[in-house]
Write a protein that holds these residues in place. Sequence first.
Motif, PDB file in Angstrom:
ATOM      1  N   ARG A   1     -49.657   4.330  30.150  1.00 50.54           N
ATOM      2  CA  ARG A   1     -50.104   5.711  30.367  1.00 50.54           C
ATOM      3  C   ARG A   1     -48.882   6.611  30.503  1.00 50.54           C
ATOM      4  N   PRO A   2     -48.883   7.742  29.826  1.00 51.52           N
ATOM      5  CA  PRO A   2     -47.757   8.667  29.977  1.00 51.52           C
ATOM      6  C   PRO A   2     -47.684   9.197  31.403  1.00 51.52           C
ATOM      7  N   ASN A   3     -46.481   9.306  31.932  1.00 56.53           N
ATOM      8  CA  ASN A   3     -46.271   9.821  33.279  1.00 56.53           C
ATOM      9  C   ASN A   3     -45.924  11.297  33.160  1.00 56.53           C
ATOM     10  N   LEU A   4     -46.843  12.145  33.580  1.00 60.75           N
ATOM     11  CA  LEU A   4     -46.677  13.585  33.417  1.00 60.75           C
ATOM     12  C   LEU A   4     -45.425  14.098  34.134  1.00 60.75           C
ATOM     13  N   ALA A   5     -45.157  13.589  35.325  1.00 56.32           N
ATOM     14  CA  ALA A   5     -43.982  14.047  36.072  1.00 56.32           C
ATOM     15  C   ALA A   5     -42.700  13.716  35.307  1.00 56.32           C
ATOM     16  N   LEU A   6     -42.629  12.519  34.730  1.00 56.30           N
ATOM     17  CA  LEU A   6     -41.438  12.149  33.956  1.00 56.30           C
ATOM     18  C   LEU A   6     -41.314  12.991  32.694  1.00 56.30           C
ATOM     19  N   LEU A   7     -42.451  13.259  32.054  1.00 54.23           N
ATOM     20  CA  LEU A   7     -42.417  14.084  30.846  1.00 54.23           C
ATOM     21  C   LEU A   7     -41.938  15.502  31.161  1.00 54.23           C
ATOM     22  N   ARG A   8     -42.385  16.047  32.294  1.00 49.93           N
ATOM     23  CA  ARG A   8     -41.938  17.384  32.710  1.00 49.93           C
ATOM     24  C   ARG A   8     -40.443  17.376  33.032  1.00 49.93           C
ATOM     25  N   ASP A   9     -40.019  16.327  33.775  1.00 49.94           N
ATOM     26  CA  ASP A   9     -38.601  16.221  34.135  1.00 49.94           C
ATOM     27  C   ASP A   9     -37.714  16.075  32.907  1.00 49.94           C
ATOM     28  N   ALA A  10     -38.245  15.471  31.847  1.00 48.14           N
ATOM     29  CA  ALA A  10     -37.475  15.292  30.617  1.00 48.14           C
ATOM     30  C   ALA A  10     -37.353  16.595  29.838  1.00 48.14           C
ATOM     31  N   GLY A  11     -38.073  17.615  30.273  1.00 54.39           N
ATOM     32  CA  GLY A  11     -37.984  18.918  29.626  1.00 54.39           C
ATOM     33  C   GLY A  11     -38.759  19.020  28.324  1.00 54.39           C
ATOM     34  N   LEU A  12     -39.792  18.187  28.184  1.00 56.34           N
ATOM     35  CA  LEU A  12     -40.601  18.234  26.963  1.00 56.34           C
ATOM     36  C   LEU A  12     -41.458  19.496  26.944  1.00 56.34           C
ATOM     37  N   SER A  13     -41.687  19.999  25.749  1.00 53.21           N
ATOM     38  CA  SER A  13     -42.546  21.175  25.591  1.00 53.21           C
ATOM     39  C   SER A  13     -44.006  20.769  25.784  1.00 53.21           C
ATOM     40  N   VAL A  14     -44.844  21.777  25.942  1.00 53.27           N
ATOM     41  CA  VAL A  14     -46.283  21.517  26.099  1.00 53.27           C
ATOM     42  C   VAL A  14     -46.808  20.747  24.892  1.00 53.27           C
ATOM     43  N   GLU A  15     -46.365  21.120  23.703  1.00 54.04           N
ATOM     44  CA  GLU A  15     -46.818  20.440  22.484  1.00 54.04           C
ATOM     45  C   GLU A  15     -46.363  18.979  22.464  1.00 54.04           C
ATOM     46  N   GLU A  16     -45.160  18.696  22.919  1.00 45.96           N
ATOM     47  CA  GLU A  16     -44.658  17.316  22.959  1.00 45.96           C
ATOM     48  C   GLU A  16     -45.429  16.481  23.983  1.00 45.96           C
ATOM     49  N   VAL A  17     -45.748  17.083  25.123  1.00 46.18           N
ATOM     50  CA  VAL A  17     -46.544  16.387  26.143  1.00 46.18           C
ATOM     51  C   VAL A  17     -47.936  16.102  25.593  1.00 46.18           C
ATOM     52  N   ARG A  18     -48.540  17.090  24.937  1.00 46.39           N
ATOM     53  CA  ARG A  18     -49.861  16.912  24.326  1.00 46.39           C
ATOM     54  C   ARG A  18     -49.812  15.781  23.301  1.00 46.39           C
ATOM     55  N   SER A  19     -48.782  15.738  22.516  1.00 44.68           N
ATOM     56  CA  SER A  19     -48.625  14.685  21.508  1.00 44.68           C
ATOM     57  C   SER A  19     -48.518  13.304  22.158  1.00 44.68           C
ATOM     58  N   GLU A  20     -47.785  13.218  23.259  1.00 42.49           N
ATOM     59  CA  GLU A  20     -47.665  11.940  23.989  1.00 42.49           C
ATOM     60  C   GLU A  20     -49.038  11.451  24.450  1.00 42.49           C
ATOM     61  N   PHE A  21     -49.831  12.379  25.001  1.00 45.81           N
ATOM     62  CA  PHE A  21     -51.156  11.994  25.489  1.00 45.81           C
ATOM     63  C   PHE A  21     -52.112  11.681  24.333  1.00 45.81           C
ATOM     64  N   GLN A  22     -52.022  12.410  23.231  1.00 45.61           N
ATOM     65  CA  GLN A  22     -52.867  12.096  22.074  1.00 45.61           C
ATOM     66  C   GLN A  22     -52.544  10.700  21.543  1.00 45.61           C
ATOM     67  N   THR A  23     -51.265  10.378  21.471  1.00 45.99           N
ATOM     68  CA  THR A  23     -50.861   9.040  21.036  1.00 45.99           C
ATOM     69  C   THR A  23     -51.408   7.982  21.985  1.00 45.99           C
ATOM     70  N   TYR A  24     -51.340   8.278  23.281  1.00 43.30           N
ATOM     71  CA  TYR A  24     -51.867   7.345  24.286  1.00 43.30           C
ATOM     72  C   TYR A  24     -53.365   7.102  24.080  1.00 43.30           C
ATOM     73  N   PHE A  25     -54.133   8.161  23.855  1.00 42.59           N
ATOM     74  CA  PHE A  25     -55.577   8.004  23.686  1.00 42.59           C
ATOM     75  C   PHE A  25     -55.910   7.223  22.406  1.00 42.59           C
ATOM     76  N   VAL A  26     -55.156   7.421  21.348  1.00 45.08           N
ATOM     77  CA  VAL A  26     -55.345   6.635  20.122  1.00 45.08           C
ATOM     78  C   VAL A  26     -55.048   5.165  20.408  1.00 45.08           C
ATOM     79  N   ASP A  27     -53.965   4.899  21.155  1.00 47.43           N
ATOM     80  CA  ASP A  27     -53.608   3.520  21.501  1.00 47.43           C
ATOM     81  C   ASP A  27     -54.664   2.874  22.396  1.00 47.43           C
ATOM     82  N   VAL A  28     -55.240   3.658  23.327  1.00 47.64           N
ATOM     83  CA  VAL A  28     -56.300   3.134  24.207  1.00 47.64           C
ATOM     84  C   VAL A  28     -57.516   2.733  23.371  1.00 47.64           C
ATOM     85  N   GLU A  29     -57.881   3.576  22.412  1.00 49.30           N
ATOM     86  CA  GLU A  29     -59.021   3.261  21.556  1.00 49.30           C
ATOM     87  C   GLU A  29     -58.768   1.966  20.772  1.00 49.30           C
TER      88      GLU A  29
END
Length: 122
Positions: A31-59
Amino acid sequence: MNDFFIILAGVVLVGVPSTATASLSCLEPARPNLALLRDAGLSVEEVRSEFQTYFVDVEGFLNCINETSERVRVEARSAAYDLAQIRATFLNDVGSSPTPDGQVPADSNLDETGRLILFPLR
């Protein structure tokens, strides 16, 4: 020495039954860690992409688990029929005549939870 471990790993993987290797292929996604993603300075679109990839992998993971579960159920039912054939052949069970598809009725069943119920040999 490293070559030894590589060869040993290859021998172990070749010798592992297919059911074990099938369950190894169903890798639970991290599961993507939102706090780590924010600390890494990722944009909203990059964070969204991380979570979309996660949901595809979960499926994919859940589909893999379901396929593995169904395959194991089929194998267990087949083994139950094999047990019934052994009983019919070697213990002369009168009530174990083959069904139209050639299978001997099993004296062991899988209930809907996947629990295998074996009846004792007489």
